[in-house]
Design a protein around this motif. Structure first.
Motif, PDB file in Angstrom:
ATOM      1  N   ALA A 112       5.226  15.536 -13.597  1.00  0.00           N
ATOM      2  CA  ALA A 112       4.982  16.540 -14.635  1.00  0.00           C
ATOM      3  C   ALA A 112       5.189  17.957 -14.123  1.00  0.00           C
ATOM      4  CB  ALA A 112       3.561  16.388 -15.162  1.00  0.00           C
ATOM      5  N   ASP A 113       5.196  18.142 -12.816  1.00  0.00           N
ATOM      6  CA  ASP A 113       5.322  19.472 -12.220  1.00  0.00           C
ATOM      7  C   ASP A 113       6.776  19.697 -11.809  1.00  0.00           C
ATOM      8  OD1 ASP A 113       4.740  21.910 -11.112  1.00  0.00           O
ATOM      9  OD2 ASP A 113       3.902  21.081  -9.268  1.00  0.00           O
ATOM     10  N   ALA A 114       7.363  20.779 -12.245  1.00  0.00           N
ATOM     11  CA  ALA A 114       8.774  21.064 -11.959  1.00  0.00           C
ATOM     12  C   ALA A 114       8.929  22.002 -10.767  1.00  0.00           C
ATOM     13  CB  ALA A 114       9.443  21.662 -13.190  1.00  0.00           C
ATOM     14  N   SER A 115       8.001  21.975  -9.839  1.00  0.00           N
ATOM     15  CA  SER A 115       8.063  22.891  -8.693  1.00  0.00           C
ATOM     16  C   SER A 115       8.796  22.253  -7.517  1.00  0.00           C
ATOM     17  CB  SER A 115       6.634  23.274  -8.276  1.00  0.00           C
ATOM     18  OG  SER A 115       5.983  22.133  -7.752  1.00  0.00           O
ATOM     19  N   THR A 116       8.647  22.857  -6.377  1.00  0.00           N
ATOM     20  CA  THR A 116       9.316  22.362  -5.167  1.00  0.00           C
ATOM     21  C   THR A 116       8.662  21.094  -4.630  1.00  0.00           C
ATOM     22  OG1 THR A 116       7.933  23.775  -3.796  1.00  0.00           O
ATOM     23  CG2 THR A 116      10.063  24.669  -4.511  1.00  0.00           C
ATOM     24  N   ALA A 117       7.552  20.687  -5.194  1.00  0.00           N
ATOM     25  CA  ALA A 117       6.886  19.467  -4.740  1.00  0.00           C
ATOM     26  C   ALA A 117       7.756  18.241  -4.985  1.00  0.00           C
ATOM     27  CB  ALA A 117       5.544  19.310  -5.444  1.00  0.00           C
ATOM     28  N   GLY A 125       0.820  -1.215   0.000  1.00  0.00           N
ATOM     29  CA  GLY A 125       0.000   0.000   0.000  1.00  0.00           C
ATOM     30  C   GLY A 125       0.848   1.257   0.000  1.00  0.00           C
ATOM     31  N   CYS A 126       1.900   1.263   0.819  1.00  0.00           N
ATOM     32  CA  CYS A 126       2.813   2.422   0.833  1.00  0.00           C
ATOM     33  C   CYS A 126       3.503   2.587  -0.513  1.00  0.00           C
ATOM     34  CB  CYS A 126       3.851   2.267   1.933  1.00  0.00           C
ATOM     35  SG  CYS A 126       3.276   2.778   3.543  1.00  0.00           S
ATOM     36  N   ALA A 127       3.949   1.487  -1.085  1.00  0.00           N
ATOM     37  CA  ALA A 127       4.641   1.570  -2.377  1.00  0.00           C
ATOM     38  C   ALA A 127       3.709   2.117  -3.459  1.00  0.00           C
ATOM     39  CB  ALA A 127       5.169   0.194  -2.775  1.00  0.00           C
ATOM     40  N   ILE A 128       2.487   1.648  -3.486  1.00  0.00           N
ATOM     41  CA  ILE A 128       1.533   2.117  -4.494  1.00  0.00           C
ATOM     42  C   ILE A 128       1.193   3.587  -4.270  1.00  0.00           C
ATOM     43  CG2 ILE A 128      -0.852   1.882  -5.306  1.00  0.00           C
ATOM     44  CD1 ILE A 128      -0.497  -1.159  -4.888  1.00  0.00           C
ATOM     45  N   ALA A 129       0.979   3.976  -3.018  1.00  0.00           N
ATOM     46  CA  ALA A 129       0.638   5.376  -2.731  1.00  0.00           C
ATOM     47  C   ALA A 129       1.774   6.319  -3.120  1.00  0.00           C
ATOM     48  CB  ALA A 129       0.302   5.528  -1.249  1.00  0.00           C
ATOM     49  N   VAL A 130       3.006   5.949  -2.790  1.00  0.00           N
ATOM     50  CA  VAL A 130       4.141   6.806  -3.131  1.00  0.00           C
ATOM     51  C   VAL A 130       4.367   6.830  -4.641  1.00  0.00           C
ATOM     52  CG1 VAL A 130       6.634   7.092  -2.859  1.00  0.00           C
ATOM     53  CG2 VAL A 130       5.216   6.593  -0.890  1.00  0.00           C
ATOM     54  N   ASP A 131       4.147   5.713  -5.310  1.00  0.00           N
ATOM     55  CA  ASP A 131       4.241   5.699  -6.770  1.00  0.00           C
ATOM     56  C   ASP A 131       3.225   6.651  -7.387  1.00  0.00           C
ATOM     57  OD1 ASP A 131       6.299   3.903  -6.710  1.00  0.00           O
ATOM     58  OD2 ASP A 131       5.078   2.164  -7.280  1.00  0.00           O
ATOM     59  N   LEU A 132       2.017   6.662  -6.854  1.00  0.00           N
ATOM     60  CA  LEU A 132       0.983   7.564  -7.362  1.00  0.00           C
ATOM     61  C   LEU A 132       1.383   9.025  -7.162  1.00  0.00           C
ATOM     62  CD1 LEU A 132      -1.848   7.943  -8.549  1.00  0.00           C
ATOM     63  CD2 LEU A 132      -2.735   7.828  -6.218  1.00  0.00           C
ATOM     64  N   VAL A 133       1.916   9.341  -5.990  1.00  0.00           N
ATOM     65  CA  VAL A 133       2.374  10.709  -5.728  1.00  0.00           C
ATOM     66  C   VAL A 133       3.521  11.070  -6.667  1.00  0.00           C
ATOM     67  CG1 VAL A 133       3.516  12.193  -4.032  1.00  0.00           C
ATOM     68  CG2 VAL A 133       1.601  10.755  -3.341  1.00  0.00           C
ATOM     69  N   THR A 134       4.448  10.142  -6.858  1.00  0.00           N
ATOM     70  CA  THR A 134       5.596  10.395  -7.727  1.00  0.00           C
ATOM     71  C   THR A 134       5.147  10.657  -9.163  1.00  0.00           C
ATOM     72  OG1 THR A 134       6.965   8.984  -6.342  1.00  0.00           O
ATOM     73  CG2 THR A 134       7.777   9.451  -8.555  1.00  0.00           C
ATOM     74  N   GLY A 144      10.927  17.949  -4.317  1.00  0.00           N
ATOM     75  CA  GLY A 144      11.753  17.757  -3.127  1.00  0.00           C
ATOM     76  C   GLY A 144      10.975  17.065  -2.023  1.00  0.00           C
ATOM     77  N   ALA A 145       9.713  17.464  -1.866  1.00  0.00           N
ATOM     78  CA  ALA A 145       8.864  16.827  -0.858  1.00  0.00           C
ATOM     79  C   ALA A 145       8.593  15.373  -1.223  1.00  0.00           C
ATOM     80  CB  ALA A 145       7.555  17.591  -0.719  1.00  0.00           C
ATOM     81  N   THR A 146       8.486  15.099  -2.500  1.00  0.00           N
ATOM     82  CA  THR A 146       8.250  13.727  -2.950  1.00  0.00           C
ATOM     83  C   THR A 146       9.460  12.847  -2.666  1.00  0.00           C
ATOM     84  OG1 THR A 146       6.784  14.528  -4.695  1.00  0.00           O
ATOM     85  CG2 THR A 146       7.635  12.304  -4.927  1.00  0.00           C
ATOM     86  N   VAL A 147      10.641  13.376  -2.872  1.00  0.00           N
ATOM     87  CA  VAL A 147      11.854  12.622  -2.567  1.00  0.00           C
ATOM     88  C   VAL A 147      11.927  12.335  -1.066  1.00  0.00           C
ATOM     89  CG1 VAL A 147      14.376  12.724  -2.558  1.00  0.00           C
ATOM     90  CG2 VAL A 147      13.112  13.446  -4.580  1.00  0.00           C
ATOM     91  N   GLU A 148      11.556  13.319  -0.252  1.00  0.00           N
ATOM     92  CA  GLU A 148      11.533  13.103   1.201  1.00  0.00           C
ATOM     93  C   GLU A 148      10.502  12.034   1.575  1.00  0.00           C
ATOM     94  OE1 GLU A 148      10.344  15.443   5.274  1.00  0.00           O
ATOM     95  OE2 GLU A 148      10.875  16.638   3.518  1.00  0.00           O
ATOM     96  N   LEU A 149       9.344  12.069   0.930  1.00  0.00           N
ATOM     97  CA  LEU A 149       8.317  11.067   1.170  1.00  0.00           C
ATOM     98  C   LEU A 149       8.801   9.674   0.785  1.00  0.00           C
ATOM     99  CD1 LEU A 149       5.350  10.488   1.977  1.00  0.00           C
ATOM    100  CD2 LEU A 149       4.753  10.886  -0.417  1.00  0.00           C
ATOM    101  N   LEU A 150       9.512   9.591  -0.332  1.00  0.00           N
ATOM    102  CA  LEU A 150      10.086   8.304  -0.746  1.00  0.00           C
ATOM    103  C   LEU A 150      11.035   7.762   0.315  1.00  0.00           C
ATOM    104  CD1 LEU A 150      10.853   8.941  -4.520  1.00  0.00           C
ATOM    105  CD2 LEU A 150       9.351   7.181  -3.612  1.00  0.00           C
ATOM    106  N   GLY A 151      11.858   8.636   0.869  1.00  0.00           N
ATOM    107  CA  GLY A 151      12.799   8.221   1.900  1.00  0.00           C
ATOM    108  C   GLY A 151      12.116   7.752   3.166  1.00  0.00           C
ATOM    109  N   ARG A 152      11.017   8.408   3.547  1.00  0.00           N
ATOM    110  CA  ARG A 152      10.314   8.027   4.776  1.00  0.00           C
ATOM    111  C   ARG A 152       9.558   6.714   4.614  1.00  0.00           C
ATOM    112  NH1 ARG A 152       7.234  13.419   6.390  1.00  0.00           N
ATOM    113  NH2 ARG A 152       6.138  12.653   4.562  1.00  0.00           N
TER     114      ARG A 152
END
Length: 93
Positions: A50-55, A36-45, A57-65
């Motif tokens: 497509a968005d080149a904003s600061t999000a 479930g975590c893997a699927i949720a983080v994949d969806l966020v990723t 960086g937050a996604t990379v942090e989420l992947l690490g957690r």
């Protein structure tokens, strides 16, 4: 020696309902939690890709957690899968 160990485990597994339930729960919990975590983080990723904003960086942090949760889920699946397999080797072979 290995066959006697398997026979002992089969006997223990067959005669203890709480142990069977615990191992089966560990298997399903590893699948649901880690998967479930893997699927949720994949969806966020994918949604942030497509968005080149600061999000990003937050996604990379989420992947690490969530990486540890996914690894814990995989470990639970592997260990419980081996125990389930060892309980009835003839059937699974």
């Amino acid at each position: 020696m290995f066959t006697s160990l398997l026979e002992s485990w089969t006997s223990i597994y067959s005669n203890h309902a709480a142990l069977r339930t615990g191992i089966e729960f560990m298997h399903i919990a590893g699948l649901v939690g880690g998967g479930g975590c893997a699927i949720a983080v994949d969806l966020v990723t994918l949604s942030v890709a497509a968005d080149a904003s600061t999000a990003q960086g937050a996604t990379v942090e989420l992947l690490g957690r969530t990486h540890g949760i996914v690894l814990l889920g995989l470990a639970a699946l592997f260990i419980s899968g081996l125990l389930l397999f060892a309980a009835d080797v003839e059937t699974f072979l």
